[in-house]
Design an enzyme around this catalytic site. Sequence first.
Site, PDB file in Angstrom:
ATOM      1  N   GLY A 181       2.411  48.845  24.805  1.00  0.00           N
ATOM      2  CA  GLY A 181       2.606  48.349  26.173  1.00  0.00           C
ATOM      3  C   GLY A 181       1.405  48.743  27.006  1.00  0.00           C
ATOM      4  O   GLY A 181       0.391  49.199  26.460  1.00  0.00           O
ATOM      5  N   ASN A 182       1.502  48.597  28.350  1.00  0.00           N
ATOM      6  CA  ASN A 182       0.383  48.946  29.245  1.00  0.00           C
ATOM      7  C   ASN A 182       0.007  50.409  29.107  1.00  0.00           C
ATOM      8  O   ASN A 182      -1.155  50.792  29.209  1.00  0.00           O
ATOM      9  CB  ASN A 182       0.753  48.781  30.727  1.00  0.00           C
ATOM     10  CG  ASN A 182       1.369  47.453  30.997  1.00  0.00           C
ATOM     11  OD1 ASN A 182       1.137  46.507  30.246  1.00  0.00           O
ATOM     12  ND2 ASN A 182       2.161  47.383  32.053  1.00  0.00           N
ATOM     13  N   PHE A 183       1.021  51.228  28.914  1.00  0.00           N
ATOM     14  CA  PHE A 183       0.848  52.685  28.895  1.00  0.00           C
ATOM     15  C   PHE A 183       0.063  53.181  27.677  1.00  0.00           C
ATOM     16  O   PHE A 183      -0.551  54.224  27.715  1.00  0.00           O
ATOM     17  CB  PHE A 183       2.237  53.327  28.864  1.00  0.00           C
ATOM     18  CG  PHE A 183       3.024  52.837  27.685  1.00  0.00           C
ATOM     19  CD1 PHE A 183       2.905  53.463  26.458  1.00  0.00           C
ATOM     20  CD2 PHE A 183       3.820  51.702  27.772  1.00  0.00           C
ATOM     21  CE1 PHE A 183       3.573  52.970  25.342  1.00  0.00           C
ATOM     22  CE2 PHE A 183       4.488  51.213  26.651  1.00  0.00           C
ATOM     23  CZ  PHE A 183       4.360  51.847  25.445  1.00  0.00           C
ATOM     24  N   GLY A 184       0.155  52.441  26.565  1.00  0.00           N
ATOM     25  CA  GLY A 184      -0.421  52.919  25.309  1.00  0.00           C
ATOM     26  C   GLY A 184       0.389  52.394  24.153  1.00  0.00           C
ATOM     27  O   GLY A 184       0.760  51.215  24.148  1.00  0.00           O
ATOM     28  N   ASP A 192      15.282  46.567  34.020  1.00  0.00           N
ATOM     29  CA  ASP A 192      14.526  45.807  33.018  1.00  0.00           C
ATOM     30  C   ASP A 192      15.384  45.542  31.776  1.00  0.00           C
ATOM     31  O   ASP A 192      14.899  45.607  30.641  1.00  0.00           O
ATOM     32  CB  ASP A 192      13.244  46.564  32.651  1.00  0.00           C
ATOM     33  CG  ASP A 192      12.190  45.647  32.017  1.00  0.00           C
ATOM     34  OD1 ASP A 192      12.439  44.423  31.950  1.00  0.00           O
ATOM     35  OD2 ASP A 192      11.143  46.156  31.592  1.00  0.00           O
ATOM     36  N   LYS A 219       6.068  57.863  22.327  1.00  0.00           N
ATOM     37  CA  LYS A 219       5.308  57.011  23.244  1.00  0.00           C
ATOM     38  C   LYS A 219       4.063  57.788  23.645  1.00  0.00           C
ATOM     39  O   LYS A 219       4.165  58.853  24.266  1.00  0.00           O
ATOM     40  CB  LYS A 219       6.169  56.712  24.473  1.00  0.00           C
ATOM     41  CG  LYS A 219       5.828  55.453  25.176  1.00  0.00           C
ATOM     42  CD  LYS A 219       6.826  55.167  26.291  1.00  0.00           C
ATOM     43  CE  LYS A 219       7.263  53.728  26.277  1.00  0.00           C
ATOM     44  NZ  LYS A 219       8.056  53.333  27.415  1.00  0.00           N
ATOM     45  N   VAL A 268       3.527  53.098  20.882  1.00  0.00           N
ATOM     46  CA  VAL A 268       4.660  53.886  20.393  1.00  0.00           C
ATOM     47  C   VAL A 268       4.462  54.084  18.902  1.00  0.00           C
ATOM     48  O   VAL A 268       4.273  53.117  18.168  1.00  0.00           O
ATOM     49  CB  VAL A 268       5.999  53.166  20.682  1.00  0.00           C
ATOM     50  CG1 VAL A 268       7.166  53.971  20.135  1.00  0.00           C
ATOM     51  CG2 VAL A 268       6.169  52.921  22.167  1.00  0.00           C
ATOM     52  N   GLY A 305       5.088  49.763  18.332  1.00  0.00           N
ATOM     53  CA  GLY A 305       4.925  48.776  19.397  1.00  0.00           C
ATOM     54  C   GLY A 305       3.915  49.282  20.393  1.00  0.00           C
ATOM     55  O   GLY A 305       3.373  50.386  20.234  1.00  0.00           O
TER      56      GLY A 305
HETATM   57  P1  AMP Z   1       8.538  50.070  25.472  1.00  0.00           P
HETATM   58  O1  AMP Z   1       7.294  50.014  26.290  1.00  0.00           O
HETATM   59  O2  AMP Z   1       9.375  51.269  25.742  1.00  0.00           O
HETATM   60  O3  AMP Z   1       9.318  48.799  25.588  1.00  0.00           O
HETATM   61  O4  AMP Z   1       8.068  50.173  23.925  1.00  0.00           O
HETATM   62  C1  AMP Z   1       7.242  49.194  23.323  1.00  0.00           C
HETATM   63  C2  AMP Z   1       7.723  48.905  21.896  1.00  0.00           C
HETATM   64  O5  AMP Z   1       7.718  50.104  21.118  1.00  0.00           O
HETATM   65  C3  AMP Z   1       9.147  48.386  21.812  1.00  0.00           C
HETATM   66  O6  AMP Z   1       9.221  46.995  21.993  1.00  0.00           O
HETATM   67  C4  AMP Z   1       9.548  48.789  20.406  1.00  0.00           C
HETATM   68  O7  AMP Z   1       9.068  47.864  19.468  1.00  0.00           O
HETATM   69  C5  AMP Z   1       8.798  50.103  20.227  1.00  0.00           C
HETATM   70  N1  AMP Z   1       9.696  51.229  20.563  1.00  0.00           N
HETATM   71  C6  AMP Z   1       9.847  51.807  21.775  1.00  0.00           C
HETATM   72  N2  AMP Z   1      10.743  52.790  21.739  1.00  0.00           N
HETATM   73  C7  AMP Z   1      11.176  52.851  20.456  1.00  0.00           C
HETATM   74  C8  AMP Z   1      12.149  53.655  19.780  1.00  0.00           C
HETATM   75  N3  AMP Z   1      12.827  54.614  20.409  1.00  0.00           N
HETATM   76  N4  AMP Z   1      12.369  53.436  18.461  1.00  0.00           N
HETATM   77  C9  AMP Z   1      11.696  52.462  17.815  1.00  0.00           C
HETATM   78  N5  AMP Z   1      10.783  51.667  18.405  1.00  0.00           N
HETATM   79  C10 AMP Z   1      10.508  51.850  19.707  1.00  0.00           C
END
Ligand code: AMP
Length: 612
Positions: free
Chosen positions: A345-348, A459, A367, A350, A343
């Site tokens: 997000g703004n940060f980069g 959140d 991440k 995963v 996945g």
């Molecule tokens: P986040 O910004 O933490 O919401 O992460 C962005 C996306 O990365 C999430 O919507 C998941 O699809 C994936 N992701 C984040 N953390 C995990 C994790 N611990 N295990 C599996 N997928 C993850």
Amino acid sequence: MLPQRFAFLSPSPPPALLSPVVTMSLDPAADLPFYYGSVSRAEAERHLKLAGMADGLFLLRRCLRSLGGYVLSAVWSLQFHHYPVEKRLDGTYCLSGGRPHCGPAELCEFYGRDPDGLAGALRKPCRRSPDAAVRAGVFDSLRDNMLREYVKQTWNLEGEAMEQAIISQAPQLEKLIATTAHEKMPWYHGRVARQEAVRRLHSGAQPDGKFLVRDRQESGSFALSMVYGKTVYHYQILLDKSGKHSMPEGTKFDTIWQLVEYLKMKADGLVTHLGEACVNGKAAAKTPSLPGPRRTNGYTAPPQERELLPMDCDGFNPYHNPSEGRRFHIQRSRLLIDEVELGSGNFGCVKKGVLMTESGQIDVAVKVLKNDNETLVREEMLREAEIMHQLSNPFIVRMLGLCHAESLMLVMEMAAAGPLNKYLSSNKDTVTVENIMGLMHQVSMGMKYLEEKNFVHRDLAARNVLLVKKQFAKISDFGLSKALGVDDNYYKARTAGKWPLKWYAPECINFHKFSSKSDVWSFGVTLWEAFTYGGKPYKKMKGPEVMRFIEGGSRMERPAACPETTYGVMRECWTYKHDERPDFRTVEEAMRSHYYSMSSRAEPEGAGESPQ
Ligand code: AMP
């Protein structure tokens, strides 16, 4: 002074309902004068008939199919009514969909004041005659010990992890242990041949109904051998595809010992009902068989025939070796990073990865910070890591450490089945309401833990609930989370940010105040998302419109798949004033009760204990 277990009752409980003599017993109903123990429905009706069939006449008996539960049998307008009373793992009791009570006495006392869904109020206890003892149940004294022993042996869990496992999986665990309880029973003789069964039944006295149960040579099913007129009759006990036992065309039971109890009261096709047990001398000393430990890297692989439970997965128990302590910094050389992106997000993004530890390899999610030079984003990630480092709960994604290398990387345990909303919307046909209820109960357990530790998530949403697998959920994304000070019960944001307004309580939007109570509001929205199988809340509305909708007193409607009682929880979560909103302790209790009663309702079939 009142004995401990009645200490919470009003100073003068209605004398008709409570026995003046209170003795110690494992069965909390044992001393109630209107409690009959393990008697059948027909017997209960006989007692009520003999006592005159007055309106509100009632008695309590053991439920023969739900473990630890009771049935309240009562009369109104010359009709019998039977209501199952469920025992929940927190020790409370409730009628299906009703409120919880500290014990069976308190429950009956309550329904004496308020019918609350019954056909009428309870008025007159149908008392047991003083010389008739309470009919003892079989499983009660074994249950709690077996449950703990089972969890310990099967998953090597102890302490808090064991408690969390038991609370979150009680209905499944009870089923598992109940299926081995017969091995403790004196009438169970294990694998003996038919001739040997005859020999054993013919030794000593041979009263009609003397019986034993043995394993059949093939297929994992059982046979019943019993004496009648000195002849031994053999019956095959049928085992259907769903694992239920019965006599041909008879009532079906989850376990052999429940069937045996039933056949003691009702012949159900046998030459006579079961009587005295033909005692297997060796049975009492035996420990019921538990699945043998097959440990692989910290957990026990489950037997093939049952569904996986959360405790079967990596990620239920903390990963760290207690002697090693939880590492914060991870050496780059211990980390393999896959190119697969989970996945972003703004940060980069995963990424998938593997972490090498002393006790083996662990699948991880990494991440990876996009641009190490952006100090703001970097600081945010460090704050997220700081928060996650302080948390350890099976229903919260654990951080395993930070790695400072080509980029700043936050290493977390892997939740491979991904975000709840996506999972539900693409698996609508295979995820049951009970499954959703189990997952959302787990989320409430994780949130209760956060509340106890004085953290606010800020959140909580279905996109931030990740699934390890279909039956195991974890709360993730602590990017907005805050640890509250010891004396604070809310966090005040100085300025509004890029906020998920549709998930936010009014006080967050109006006063920038965040607390566990505002997380409760978000839990309500998350529940709505879950029961709509990943639907979008307040569908076409924009943020300001949602605010007007809420301020005007409106709330989202009940999703079609959501039970009324659980919609009640959702509505409570959306109480406008935060000080009138329930906390997670209350929400978890309600979710637990709905989940347990849903799971135990799904089990029984055919023995007719449902309300009528
Ligand atoms: P986040 O910004 O933490 O919401 O992460 C962005 C996306 O990365 C999430 O919507 C998941 O699809 C994936 N992701 C984040 N953390 C995990 C994790 N611990 N295990 C599996 N997928 C993850």
